[in-house]
Motif scaffolding. Structure first.
Motif, short mmCIF file in Angstrom:
data_model
loop_
_atom_site.label_atom_id
_atom_site.label_comp_id
_atom_site.label_asym_id
_atom_site.label_seq_id
_atom_site.Cartn_x
_atom_site.Cartn_y
_atom_site.Cartn_z
N VAL A 36 -0.17 -11.33 1.18
CA VAL A 36 0.58 -10.59 1.82
C VAL A 36 1.35 -11.37 2.78
CG1 VAL A 36 0.23 -8.91 3.66
CG2 VAL A 36 -1.34 -8.76 1.87
N ILE A 37 2.62 -10.90 2.92
CA ILE A 37 3.60 -11.76 3.66
C ILE A 37 4.31 -10.49 4.22
CG2 ILE A 37 5.58 -13.02 3.96
CD1 ILE A 37 4.57 -14.48 1.63
N GLY A 38 4.03 -10.24 5.50
CA GLY A 38 4.70 -9.15 6.28
C GLY A 38 3.81 -7.88 5.62
N GLU A 39 4.74 -6.97 4.94
CA GLU A 39 4.26 -5.54 4.53
C GLU A 39 4.30 -5.59 2.74
OE1 GLU A 39 6.29 -2.24 6.03
OE2 GLU A 39 5.59 -2.90 7.97
N CYS A 40 4.51 -6.90 2.51
CA CYS A 40 4.95 -7.12 1.03
C CYS A 40 3.47 -7.92 0.40
CB CYS A 40 6.12 -7.80 0.48
SG CYS A 40 7.57 -6.83 1.25
N LEU A 41 3.29 -7.66 -0.94
CA LEU A 41 2.28 -8.25 -1.75
C LEU A 41 3.28 -9.11 -2.47
CD1 LEU A 41 -0.53 -5.80 -2.62
CD2 LEU A 41 -0.65 -7.86 -1.12
N VAL A 42 2.70 -10.39 -2.46
CA VAL A 42 3.63 -11.61 -3.39
C VAL A 42 2.59 -12.13 -4.22
CG1 VAL A 42 5.05 -13.61 -3.45
CG2 VAL A 42 5.11 -11.87 -1.39
N HIS A 43 2.85 -12.50 -5.57
CA HIS A 43 1.83 -12.99 -6.52
C HIS A 43 1.85 -14.44 -6.47
CE1 HIS A 43 0.28 -9.41 -8.23
NE2 HIS A 43 1.30 -8.54 -7.99
N PHE A 44 1.17 -15.20 -6.25
CA PHE A 44 1.10 -16.64 -6.32
C PHE A 44 0.01 -17.22 -7.64
CE2 PHE A 44 2.55 -16.30 -1.76
CZ PHE A 44 3.77 -17.33 -1.91
N ASP A 45 0.26 -18.24 -7.96
CA ASP A 45 -0.83 -18.91 -8.62
C ASP A 45 -1.85 -19.56 -7.56
OD1 ASP A 45 0.02 -21.25 -7.89
OD2 ASP A 45 0.77 -22.04 -9.46
N LYS A 46 -2.94 -19.52 -7.92
CA LYS A 46 -4.19 -19.99 -7.04
C LYS A 46 -3.77 -21.30 -6.09
CE LYS A 46 -9.32 -20.29 -6.68
NZ LYS A 46 -10.52 -20.21 -7.55
N ASP A 47 -3.26 -22.42 -6.68
CA ASP A 47 -2.88 -23.51 -5.87
C ASP A 47 -1.77 -23.30 -4.94
OD1 ASP A 47 -4.73 -24.93 -7.64
OD2 ASP A 47 -3.10 -25.54 -9.15
N ALA A 48 -0.84 -22.37 -5.41
CA ALA A 48 0.27 -22.31 -4.44
C ALA A 48 -0.25 -21.34 -3.11
CB ALA A 48 1.55 -21.43 -4.85
#
Length: 99
Positions: A36-48
């Protein structure tokens, strides 16, 4: 001073939440993590996601240190002012906060 104390409490709560998120991330078997960044969900790989979480944690630690330093400075000034006012007015005044 009260505002800084509230801010410090918020930062400490954020650190607890980040620690919980880090624990959940370590236990996760999923390679794709939602962050979660602000009000958005962002997909990351586990390491990132781990790297991002570590960066956010460091930023909050810096804010805690900065707020704590400001709070200590204000408390020092306040103690000096109280002592000079009590020296001048004695027990005729009450400068203590009510909880």
């Amino acid at each position: 001073m009260q505002e800084l104390e509230r801010l410090l409490k918020q930062h400490k709560n954020a650190l607890e939440e980040l620690e919980d998120a880090g624990n959940e991330l370590m236990l996760s078997d999923d390679d794709n993590v939602r962050f979660v960044i602000g009000e958005c969900l962002v997909h990351f790989d586990k390491d990132a996601a781990e790297a991002r979480l570590e960066q956010v944690t460091q930023d909050v630690h810096k804010e805690v240190d900065k707020t704590t330093a400001e709070l200590e400075e204000i408390k020092g000034k306040l103690a000096g002012l109280k002592s000079s006012l009590y020296a001048k007015f004695g027990k005729q005044i009450n400068l203590e906060e009510d909880p």
